[in-house]
Design a protein around this motif. Sequence first.
Motif, mmCIF file in Angstrom:
data_model
loop_
_atom_site.group_PDB
_atom_site.id
_atom_site.type_symbol
_atom_site.label_atom_id
_atom_site.label_comp_id
_atom_site.label_asym_id
_atom_site.label_seq_id
_atom_site.Cartn_x
_atom_site.Cartn_y
_atom_site.Cartn_z
ATOM 1 N N UNK A 34 0.829 -1.204 0.000
ATOM 2 C CA UNK A 34 0.000 0.000 0.000
ATOM 3 C C UNK A 34 0.860 1.250 0.000
ATOM 4 N N UNK A 35 2.012 1.141 0.661
ATOM 5 C CA UNK A 35 2.923 2.279 0.684
ATOM 6 C C UNK A 35 3.366 2.635 -0.727
ATOM 7 N N UNK A 36 3.571 1.591 -1.528
ATOM 8 C CA UNK A 36 4.000 1.849 -2.907
ATOM 9 C C UNK A 36 2.890 2.510 -3.721
ATOM 10 N N UNK A 37 1.648 2.200 -3.392
ATOM 11 C CA UNK A 37 0.545 2.892 -4.072
ATOM 12 C C UNK A 37 0.612 4.382 -3.738
ATOM 13 N N UNK A 38 0.856 4.657 -2.454
ATOM 14 C CA UNK A 38 0.958 6.051 -2.023
ATOM 15 C C UNK A 38 2.122 6.740 -2.741
ATOM 16 N N UNK A 39 3.149 5.957 -3.008
ATOM 17 C CA UNK A 39 4.313 6.541 -3.681
ATOM 18 C C UNK A 39 4.033 6.967 -5.113
ATOM 19 N N UNK A 40 2.917 6.508 -5.657
ATOM 20 C CA UNK A 40 2.573 6.952 -7.005
ATOM 21 C C UNK A 40 1.967 8.360 -7.004
ATOM 22 N N UNK A 41 1.615 8.838 -5.818
ATOM 23 C CA UNK A 41 1.000 10.164 -5.742
ATOM 24 C C UNK A 41 1.902 11.249 -6.345
ATOM 25 N N UNK A 42 3.199 11.259 -5.980
ATOM 26 C CA UNK A 42 4.048 12.285 -6.580
ATOM 27 C C UNK A 42 4.131 12.178 -8.096
ATOM 28 N N UNK A 43 3.926 10.964 -8.623
ATOM 29 C CA UNK A 43 4.028 10.797 -10.069
ATOM 30 C C UNK A 43 2.720 11.161 -10.760
ATOM 31 N N UNK A 44 1.629 10.718 -10.193
ATOM 32 C CA UNK A 44 0.338 10.889 -10.874
ATOM 33 C C UNK A 44 -0.366 12.174 -10.453
ATOM 34 N N UNK A 45 -0.310 12.466 -9.157
ATOM 35 C CA UNK A 45 -1.133 13.566 -8.646
ATOM 36 C C UNK A 45 -0.400 14.907 -8.651
ATOM 37 N N UNK A 46 0.821 14.913 -8.100
ATOM 38 C CA UNK A 46 1.499 16.201 -7.914
ATOM 39 C C UNK A 46 1.695 16.979 -9.218
ATOM 40 N N UNK A 47 2.172 16.331 -10.297
ATOM 41 C CA UNK A 47 2.326 17.116 -11.533
ATOM 42 C C UNK A 47 1.000 17.728 -11.988
ATOM 43 N N UNK A 48 -0.074 16.997 -11.766
ATOM 44 C CA UNK A 48 -1.376 17.536 -12.182
ATOM 45 C C UNK A 48 -1.783 18.710 -11.292
ATOM 46 N N UNK A 49 -1.424 18.613 -10.016
ATOM 47 C CA UNK A 49 -1.710 19.735 -9.120
ATOM 48 C C UNK A 49 -0.976 20.974 -9.610
ATOM 49 N N UNK A 50 0.292 20.775 -9.973
ATOM 50 C CA UNK A 50 1.111 21.924 -10.349
ATOM 51 C C UNK A 50 0.738 22.484 -11.713
ATOM 52 N N UNK A 51 0.351 21.596 -12.627
ATOM 53 C CA UNK A 51 0.242 22.032 -14.015
ATOM 54 C C UNK A 51 -1.173 22.121 -14.576
ATOM 55 N N UNK A 52 -2.153 21.675 -13.810
ATOM 56 C CA UNK A 52 -3.482 21.611 -14.420
ATOM 57 C C UNK A 52 -4.308 22.868 -14.176
ATOM 58 N N UNK A 53 -3.712 23.856 -13.523
ATOM 59 C CA UNK A 53 -4.459 25.092 -13.301
ATOM 60 C C UNK A 53 -4.924 25.246 -11.871
ATOM 61 N N UNK A 54 -4.526 24.306 -11.011
ATOM 62 C CA UNK A 54 -4.904 24.398 -9.616
ATOM 63 C C UNK A 54 -4.196 25.562 -8.935
ATOM 64 N N UNK A 55 -2.922 25.738 -9.284
ATOM 65 C CA UNK A 55 -2.121 26.744 -8.590
ATOM 66 C C UNK A 55 -1.847 27.927 -9.500
ATOM 67 N N UNK A 56 -1.357 27.627 -10.675
ATOM 68 C CA UNK A 56 -1.082 28.682 -11.649
ATOM 69 C C UNK A 56 -1.971 28.426 -12.859
ATOM 70 N N UNK A 57 -2.521 29.467 -13.388
ATOM 71 C CA UNK A 57 -3.356 29.272 -14.566
ATOM 72 C C UNK A 57 -2.513 28.729 -15.716
ATOM 73 N N UNK A 58 -3.110 27.776 -16.421
ATOM 74 C CA UNK A 58 -2.349 27.087 -17.468
ATOM 75 C C UNK A 58 -1.769 28.079 -18.476
ATOM 76 N N UNK A 59 -2.529 29.145 -18.764
ATOM 77 C CA UNK A 59 -2.074 30.109 -19.773
ATOM 78 C C UNK A 59 -0.802 30.833 -19.322
ATOM 79 N N UNK A 60 -0.551 30.828 -18.010
ATOM 80 C CA UNK A 60 0.633 31.526 -17.511
ATOM 81 C C UNK A 60 1.876 30.647 -17.516
#
Lengths: 248, 384
Positions: B297-323
Motif C-alpha cells: 500500500x505504501x508503494x501505491x501512495x508513492x505513485x502520488x508524486x508521479x500521478x497527482x502532484x504534476x497535475x496539481x502543479x500544471x493543471x491550473x490548480x495553482x497557476x493558470x495554465x495560460x501563464x
Amino acid sequence: MIAPADKHPNDLSIETVRLSKAFGRVQAVADLDLRVPGGEIYGLLGPNGSGKTTVMRLLVGLAKADSGEARVLGRRVPDRAVLAEVGYMTQAEALYSDLTAKENVRFFAELNGAGTPTRIQEALELIELASRADDLVGSLSGGLRRRVSLACALVHRPRLLILDEPTGGVDPQLRVAFWEHFRRLADGGVTLLISSHVMDEAERCDRLGFMRDGRLIAEGSPEQLRERSGTLDLEQAFLKFAEAEHAA
Amino acid sequence: MQPRRVLAIARRLISQIRRDHRSVGLIFVVPMLVMGLLGYILRIESGRLAIGIVAHDQGVVLPTGARIAAAERLVEILGEREPFASAQDAQLAVREITLDEGEQLLRDGSLDALVVLPEGFTQAMAQGGEPQLEIVLEGSNPGQRQAVMFALTGALAQGLQAGPASAALPAVEFETRYIYGGEEFDFLDSFAPVYIAFFAFFFVFLLTGVSFLRERSQGTMERLLATPVGRGEIVLGYMLGFGLFAVVQSAVILLFTIYVLRIHHVGSLALVFLVEALLTVGAVNLGIFFSTYARTELQVVQFIPIVIVPQVLLSGLIVRVENLPLGLQILSSLMPLTYANRAMTDVMVRGLGLSEVTLELVALLGFAVVALLLSALTLRRQFV
C-alpha cells in the motif's frame, strides 16, 4: 448452463491430457494426465513445490497451459462459464476481512449467480457459522476464517470443488469436521479435488495422486498404494515411489 | 457482461468503505477541511491589502463650482471597500503618499500596492478622455500579486464608475481585465470548482489503487477470477462503486462550498456531475493500472508524486495554465485534470453550457478510454 451435449461421455469431472506449464526454467506441471470421475474425492499429494497448486490454477483458468489440454465438467478450460459450477478454495484465506462472514459468502454467491438468501444461510449453517455470520471476518479466528473460506467456495452448490490445502493450519477437531463435510458432499455427487501434504488426510480420499516435480509418480486408492509399495503407511509409500522415480 | 455481478462488486466496495471510517473521513471531511482552510487563507490574504495612493494630479473644478480630485475619490472608494477597509491597520490601508515614500513602504512590505495617478488624471476622466493609472506592486510573490491586482482592479473599476452623479466619470483603462465574476467575486470562487475536480480524482485514484492492491495481496483477486466474473465486469463494478463515492463526495463539497464558504457559482450542476463522472472513470482505471505495479500500500501512495502532484502543479490548480511556459503547457495538455478544471470553471464560474465545454468533455472521455484500455491490459497480463 452446461448443455447436455457438452457432457463428457465418461462423466469425468476432470480430465487432463499431457498438461504442461513452466514458470521460467521451473517445470511446474509436466505432461500430466489426470482423470477424476464424478462424485470422487481425489487427493493430490506431494511436497511443497510439486505442482499441486499450479494444476488447480490451470483447471480454474487462473494460469494458461503451455501445452496439453484440460477438461473440467466436460468443457475445455479456460472457460469462464464452467466456473459457475466449480468451487475453488485457495491456499490463502482470500477473504475480505472488512466484511462480515455473511457478506463474504453473499459476494461470492452473487458472482456465481446464486445469491439467494436461502443458499447463503444454508452455506453458513453447513459450516456451523450461522451464529457468527454478522461478525467481521477480520475479527474471526484462523479456524473460523477457514470455514468462511470454505463456505464461499461451496455456496453456489458447485458440481466440482477444487480445494487447495483446505485444512492447512487448521486444528485437528476442525479438520475432522471438514472431512466429514467433504464426504457428505461426495455422497451427494460432488467431485472434490483436494491437495494436501498431510498424509493422514490422504487416507480419507477415494483415490490419491502422488505428485513430484510436476508429475504423477503414482496413483490409486490408499490401499492400492500401500500394497504396491509394500509399506504400512502412505508417507512411507510416497518416499518409496519418489525413490523409484528418482532411480528411473 | 452481467449487471448482477457488476452490482455485486460495486456493493461490496461500498460496504467495505462504509465500514472504514477513516476512509469515509478522508473522502468527505478532508475536502471540507482543506477547502475551508483554503478559503480562510485566500480571504485573509485579500483582506489585508494596504494600498498607497500617489497623486500627481490636482483635480479639476467643475463648471458647477465643485472641485473633484480622483485621488480623494480613490481614498474614499478603497477605504470603504471590503478587502481594504477590513485591514487591521485601517489608517494605513488607503492613504495618499509620495512616490518615494510609497516605494519604500512597498519594499519593506508595509504596502501591497501603489496606485499612481498621473497629472491630469481627473481632467481626463471629467472630459471623457482615456484616463490611465499606474499600479506599482512589490511583485516577488505571484500569488500575492494576483490577489492584489484582482482586488484592486475590481474595486477601482467599480468605485470610480459608481461615483456621485455630479461626477459623471468615464471608464478607467486597466491593463488587467476580469470579464467573469463581479464585485463580490474572490479568489476562492475561481478556485473552488477546480478543487472539486481535484478531490474527486485524487481520492478515487488512491482508493482504487489501494483496494485493488489489497484484492491481489489478500488473494481475493484469484478467487474472483475463479468465478464466471469477467475482467470487464470487475472494472465496471469498481467504477460504479467508487464512482458513487466520487459523486456523493462532489455533492458534499459542492454544498459545503456553496452554503458554508459561500462561493458564487452559476451554471448547471448536471454538467458538473458529468465532468466528475468522466474524471472518475479515468481515475478508477488509472488506479487499477498503477496498482498492478505496486506491491504494498505504501508503494501505491508513492505513485502520488508521479500521478497527482504534476497535475496539481500544471493543471491550473495553482497557476493558470495560460501563464505556464510553452513546454509545461504542452505537458499540461496531456493531463485529465487540466480539462476537468477548465470544464468545471467554465460551467461553475462562467455559466457556460454543454456546447462550450464539449471539447473538454471529449478530452476527458478520451482519457477515460485510454485508462480503461491500460487497466484492461494490465489485468489481462496479470491473470491469464
